[in-house]
Design a protein around this motif. Structure first.
Motif, PDB file in Angstrom:
ATOM      1  N   LYS A 126      51.250  35.984  44.551  1.00 42.49           N
ATOM      2  CA  LYS A 126      50.382  37.137  44.799  1.00 42.49           C
ATOM      3  C   LYS A 126      49.294  36.811  45.825  1.00 42.49           C
ATOM      4  O   LYS A 126      48.861  37.654  46.593  1.00 42.49           O
ATOM      5  N   ARG A 127      48.845  35.552  45.787  1.00 40.88           N
ATOM      6  CA  ARG A 127      47.724  35.145  46.642  1.00 40.88           C
ATOM      7  C   ARG A 127      48.198  34.369  47.872  1.00 40.88           C
ATOM      8  O   ARG A 127      47.416  33.640  48.480  1.00 40.88           O
ATOM      9  N   ARG A 128      49.424  34.514  48.253  1.00 42.43           N
ATOM     10  CA  ARG A 128      49.989  33.626  49.281  1.00 42.43           C
ATOM     11  C   ARG A 128      49.257  33.680  50.629  1.00 42.43           C
ATOM     12  O   ARG A 128      49.268  32.706  51.364  1.00 42.43           O
ATOM     13  N   ARG A 129      48.648  34.831  50.945  1.00 42.88           N
ATOM     14  CA  ARG A 129      47.966  34.944  52.252  1.00 42.88           C
ATOM     15  C   ARG A 129      46.453  34.721  52.143  1.00 42.88           C
ATOM     16  O   ARG A 129      45.713  34.911  53.087  1.00 42.88           O
ATOM     17  N   GLN A 130      46.017  34.333  50.943  1.00 45.79           N
ATOM     18  CA  GLN A 130      44.583  34.127  50.704  1.00 45.79           C
ATOM     19  C   GLN A 130      44.205  32.666  51.020  1.00 45.79           C
ATOM     20  O   GLN A 130      45.017  31.770  50.792  1.00 45.79           O
ATOM     21  N   ALA A 131      42.980  32.463  51.536  1.00 42.50           N
ATOM     22  CA  ALA A 131      42.531  31.092  51.826  1.00 42.50           C
ATOM     23  C   ALA A 131      42.401  30.308  50.520  1.00 42.50           C
ATOM     24  O   ALA A 131      41.898  30.835  49.521  1.00 42.50           O
ATOM     25  N   GLY A 132      42.855  29.048  50.548  1.00 39.07           N
ATOM     26  CA  GLY A 132      42.830  28.196  49.348  1.00 39.07           C
ATOM     27  C   GLY A 132      41.449  28.116  48.718  1.00 39.07           C
ATOM     28  O   GLY A 132      41.311  28.119  47.498  1.00 39.07           O
ATOM     29  N   GLY A 133      40.404  28.050  49.568  1.00 38.25           N
ATOM     30  CA  GLY A 133      39.030  27.906  49.083  1.00 38.25           C
ATOM     31  C   GLY A 133      38.530  29.099  48.291  1.00 38.25           C
ATOM     32  O   GLY A 133      37.525  28.993  47.593  1.00 38.25           O
ATOM     33  N   THR A 134      39.226  30.247  48.394  1.00 37.24           N
ATOM     34  CA  THR A 134      38.772  31.441  47.666  1.00 37.24           C
ATOM     35  C   THR A 134      39.450  31.554  46.292  1.00 37.24           C
ATOM     36  O   THR A 134      39.175  32.474  45.542  1.00 37.24           O
ATOM     37  N   LEU A 135      40.335  30.615  45.966  1.00 34.79           N
ATOM     38  CA  LEU A 135      41.019  30.665  44.662  1.00 34.79           C
ATOM     39  C   LEU A 135      40.091  30.152  43.556  1.00 34.79           C
ATOM     40  O   LEU A 135      39.170  29.378  43.820  1.00 34.79           O
ATOM     41  N   SER A 136      40.381  30.531  42.323  1.00 37.39           N
ATOM     42  CA  SER A 136      39.631  29.983  41.181  1.00 37.39           C
ATOM     43  C   SER A 136      40.011  28.508  41.003  1.00 37.39           C
ATOM     44  O   SER A 136      41.007  28.045  41.580  1.00 37.39           O
ATOM     45  N   GLY A 137      39.229  27.798  40.177  1.00 36.59           N
ATOM     46  CA  GLY A 137      39.516  26.381  39.943  1.00 36.59           C
ATOM     47  C   GLY A 137      40.930  26.157  39.420  1.00 36.59           C
ATOM     48  O   GLY A 137      41.642  25.256  39.864  1.00 36.59           O
ATOM     49  N   GLY A 138      41.341  26.999  38.470  1.00 35.51           N
ATOM     50  CA  GLY A 138      42.682  26.866  37.892  1.00 35.51           C
ATOM     51  C   GLY A 138      43.764  27.124  38.931  1.00 35.51           C
ATOM     52  O   GLY A 138      44.762  26.404  38.999  1.00 35.51           O
ATOM     53  N   GLU A 139      43.539  28.149  39.757  1.00 39.40           N
ATOM     54  CA  GLU A 139      44.529  28.461  40.805  1.00 39.40           C
ATOM     55  C   GLU A 139      44.602  27.334  41.841  1.00 39.40           C
ATOM     56  O   GLU A 139      45.682  27.005  42.340  1.00 39.40           O
ATOM     57  N   GLN A 140      43.442  26.725  42.128  1.00 44.15           N
ATOM     58  CA  GLN A 140      43.450  25.604  43.076  1.00 44.15           C
ATOM     59  C   GLN A 140      44.234  24.419  42.503  1.00 44.15           C
ATOM     60  O   GLN A 140      44.946  23.717  43.228  1.00 44.15           O
ATOM     61  N   GLN A 141      44.103  24.215  41.178  1.00 42.87           N
ATOM     62  CA  GLN A 141      44.880  23.128  40.550  1.00 42.87           C
ATOM     63  C   GLN A 141      46.371  23.434  40.625  1.00 42.87           C
ATOM     64  O   GLN A 141      47.186  22.555  40.909  1.00 42.87           O
ATOM     65  N   MET A 142      46.720  24.710  40.397  1.00 43.43           N
ATOM     66  CA  MET A 142      48.125  25.115  40.508  1.00 43.43           C
ATOM     67  C   MET A 142      48.623  24.873  41.930  1.00 43.43           C
ATOM     68  O   MET A 142      49.745  24.405  42.145  1.00 43.43           O
ATOM     69  N   LEU A 143      47.770  25.189  42.910  1.00 42.66           N
ATOM     70  CA  LEU A 143      48.152  25.000  44.318  1.00 42.66           C
ATOM     71  C   LEU A 143      48.316  23.506  44.633  1.00 42.66           C
ATOM     72  O   LEU A 143      49.263  23.115  45.324  1.00 42.66           O
ATOM     73  N   ALA A 144      47.419  22.691  44.099  1.00 41.44           N
ATOM     74  CA  ALA A 144      47.502  21.250  44.356  1.00 41.44           C
ATOM     75  C   ALA A 144      48.809  20.676  43.787  1.00 41.44           C
ATOM     76  O   ALA A 144      49.498  19.876  44.422  1.00 41.44           O
ATOM     77  N   ILE A 145      49.160  21.111  42.572  1.00 45.02           N
ATOM     78  CA  ILE A 145      50.416  20.647  41.958  1.00 45.02           C
ATOM     79  C   ILE A 145      51.598  21.155  42.784  1.00 45.02           C
ATOM     80  O   ILE A 145      52.536  20.405  43.089  1.00 45.02           O
TER      81      ILE A 145
END
Ligand code: ATP
Length: 234
Positions: A126-145
């Protein structure tokens, strides 16, 4: 799959790992628990070649890797998700994921893995075109994994994925870690959240002051009186 034999690692004069011996079998989730500063992150850094050991051996599928550079170790299929996520905040979710796949040339495989990741973490799709820095902490962890998964690791090295996240988000991430493992990726999980980590682990190791002091199945460690007192707050 991975074996550490008598590993000693230093930062200058400071010895962070002392005679560390442990093994991870193909298909397992192995967790390493311990207090702040025990040496958990250093163990991962030694495996990934960022802080190589001064002595001892690290074997991956029977071959020594402790003399290899970090990029060679990644190329063998060992991929680390560092503590604190460290995604690229200015890049979009998709661009962050592309960075994870930069060494791959199999375009179809990359596409399939992207679909797999969006299946694991629909919120990232859903957030594929959103900048990584604007994600929540949990979403950033999901992105890192997910970025690590884009390199198609055989062994995923996770450093404190629960750090700073709300209990519900942690639960969700740990469930996904189990799913990733069930889908065929071996997991080495470093955690201060001993309770949850031991619950999902096949086996665990306890580290104190740079040494492994105890090892057993996840269930047995959860029931161990010393572990309960020191790490589970019981
Ligand atoms: P935490 O949960 O706080 O991350 P940890 O168990 O991962 O702790 P490490 O980060 O591996 O522990 O640290 C082990 C020891 O090495 C500590 O005494 C720490 O102060 C020391 N150390 C870690 N990184 C460095 C560094 N870059 N330079 C010097 N000493 C370091």
């Amino acid at each position: 799959m991975l074996e550490l034999r008598g590993v000693n690692t230093f930062y200058g004069q400071i010895q962070a790992l002392r005679d560390v011996t442990l093994e991870i079998g193909e298909g397992e989730i192995i967790t390493l628990i311990g207090a702040n500063g025990a040496g958990k992150t250093t163990t991962l850094m030694s495996v990934s070649g960022v802080v190589p050991p001064k002595s001892g051996e690290i074997l991956y599928r029977g071959k020594p890797i402790h003399t290899l550079s970090p990029d060679r170790i990644v190329a063998l299929g060992l991929c680390q998700v560092p503590e604190g996520r460290l995604i690229f905040p200015e890049l979009t979710v998709l661009e962050n994921l592309d960075m994870g796949a930069f060494m791959r040339t199999d375009k179809d495989g990359v596409k399939r893995d992207l679909e797999y990741i969006f299946g694991l973490f629909p919120i990232l799709a859903k957030r594929r075109r959103q900048a990584g820095g604007t994600l929540s902490g949990g979403e950033q962890q999901m992105l890192a994994i997910s970025r690590a998964l884009m390199a198609r690791p055989r062994l995923l090295l996770l450093d404190e994925p629960s750090l700073g996240l709300a209990p519900l988000v942690i639960k969700q991430i740990f469930e996904i870690v189990q799913k990733i493992n069930a889908d065929g990726t071996t997991v080495f999980l470093v955690e201060q959240n001993a309770n949850l980590a031991l619950k999902i682990a096949h086996r665990g190791y306890v580290m104190e002051n740079g040494r492994i002091t105890l090892t057993d199945t996840g269930q047995a460690l959860l029931a161990n009186e010393d572990v309960k007192k020191a790490y589970l707050g019981l």
